[in-house]
Design an enzyme around this catalytic site. Structure first.
Site, PDB file in Angstrom:
ATOM      1  N   HIS A  65       0.057  -1.720   6.749  1.00 29.63           N
ATOM      2  CA  HIS A  65       0.273  -0.279   6.866  1.00 29.63           C
ATOM      3  C   HIS A  65       0.256   0.408   5.506  1.00 29.63           C
ATOM      4  CE1 HIS A  65       1.799   0.471  11.182  1.00 29.63           C
ATOM      5  NE2 HIS A  65       1.072  -0.635  11.159  1.00 29.63           N
ATOM      6  N   ASP A  73      -0.552   0.743  -2.625  1.00 29.26           N
ATOM      7  CA  ASP A  73       0.151   1.417  -3.728  1.00 29.26           C
ATOM      8  C   ASP A  73       1.636   1.612  -3.482  1.00 29.26           C
ATOM      9  OD1 ASP A  73       0.126   3.339  -1.756  1.00 29.26           O
ATOM     10  OD2 ASP A  73      -0.635   4.948  -3.033  1.00 29.26           O
ATOM     11  N   SER A  75       3.122   3.249  -1.309  1.00 30.18           N
ATOM     12  CA  SER A  75       3.502   4.595  -0.867  1.00 30.18           C
ATOM     13  C   SER A  75       4.336   4.555   0.410  1.00 30.18           C
ATOM     14  CB  SER A  75       2.257   5.466  -0.652  1.00 30.18           C
ATOM     15  OG  SER A  75       1.326   4.837   0.213  1.00 30.18           O
ATOM     16  N   PRO A 159      -5.262   2.039  13.005  1.00 30.37           N
ATOM     17  CA  PRO A 159      -5.767   1.606  14.311  1.00 30.37           C
ATOM     18  C   PRO A 159      -4.628   1.256  15.260  1.00 30.37           C
ATOM     19  CG  PRO A 159      -6.057  -0.108  12.642  1.00 30.37           C
ATOM     20  CD  PRO A 159      -5.622   1.119  11.917  1.00 30.37           C
TER      21      PRO A 159
END
Length: 319
Positions: A65, A73, A75, A159
């Site tokens: 994810h 990164d 995030s 997805p």
């Protein structure tokens, strides 16, 4: 072009390209700046795995994810504030877990090597270590990622479990992953779990048919109905055979119509992927070797390197 001019152009290209060449992921990136980095992460993962054998599934989920949204990164680790939402608020990330382990590893690393090891590398290393503990392949993880400076829930497009093979593939090809690599990475479901609400539409009146999905084994339908009827948020193993072992049993199960998620079962039914599935089902070593390669490739998606991004001191907040 005069020879002297050609030499000048060549030198310019060399000096402009050199930082790009040097600023790539590399094996042993922390060898001189934090020699114990990988062993520190490994120790934290080992400790947690002893308490929770579902850890590999959690970290694989998080890693995927993270990498499929803005690249690998970290995030996904950023907490929302009263003023700003982060990726954690996005619907697909509501079932992601394992944040506390990343916090623990980061705390240990900061105590040893302050502002040196990125949260993005911690996720990647921890995922590899968890896979190994579950019996999966041990592979070298190139490091040197930097942490992202943006975490926006609107960027999260992943997805879903009910997609067809062709629709799921679009997400992977957008990240320069191949069909074979998609089938390989979905093999991570051999240690995965899912909430009932992601697949209970297959258990009755599937697509208005008045009956369960005909591509699911009837005994499995009955078993899942018993579990999910009590609580749609209940979790079930995606590999009903060797649920905590990272092996190729997942592929054997979906060939037997025992895929839990629509996309899992579709892998065995779709003409473009059926032969890949049967190949992995009969070759555990081949699957694990391909999985290691696919993980390294996924871990390099849109990474920040060099002076891009940052090295967070706390993985949950920007510096």
């Amino acid at each position: 072009m005069p020879r002297k001019m050609q030499m000048r152009v060549s030198l310019l290209l060399f000096f402009f390209a050199l930082p790009l060449v040097l600023a790539q992921l590399q094996d042993g990136f922390y060898k001189s700046t934090c020699p114990t980095a990988e062993s520190i992460v490994q120790e934290v993962v080992q400790d947690e795995f002893c308490r929770d054998q579902s850890l590999p599934a959690a970290l694989l989920h998080m890693h995927f994810h993270d990498c499929f949204v803005r690249g690998c990164d970290a995030s996904i680790l950023i907490d929302s504030t009263n003023e700003t939402s982060s990726e954690k608020d996005a619907g697909p990330n509501q079932t992601v877990r394992g944040y506390e382990l990343i916090d623990k590893a980061k705390k240990s690393l900061e105590a040893t090597c302050p502002s040196t090891v990125s949260c993005a590398d911690i996720i990647t290393l921890a995922t590899r270590d968890a896979i190994v503990l579950a019996g999966g392949p041990n592979y070298t993880v190139p490091t040197g990622r930097r942490d992202g400076l943006v975490s926006n829930p609107g960027d999260v497009s992943l997805p879903g479990p009910g997609l067809s093979v062709s629709d799921a593939l679009k997400f992977f090809t957008a990240k320069r992953m191949t069909l074979n690599e998609m089938v390989t990475l979905l093999g991570a479901h051999t240690v995965g779990v899912s909430h009932c609400f992601f697949f209970d539409n297959r258990l009755s009146n599937f697509k208005g048919s008045g009956a369960p999905d005909s591509s699911m084994d009837r005994t499995l339908v009955a078993k899942l109905n018993t579990t999910c009827a009590r609580n749609r948020s209940a979790t079930v193993f995606l590999d009903q055979s060797t649920s905590f072992t990272f092996d190729n049993e997942f592929y054997k199960q979906i060939i037997l119509k025992k895929g839990i998620l629509t996309i899992d079962q579709e892998l065995a039914l779709d003409k473009s992927t059926a032969s890949i599935v049967s190949g992995f089902a009969s070759n555990r070593t081949g699957f694990q070797q391909d999985f290691a390669k696919a993980m390294v490739k996924m871990g390099s998606i849109q990474v920040l390197v060099g002076k891009a991004g940052d090295i967070r001191k706390n993985c949950r907040v920007f510096n």
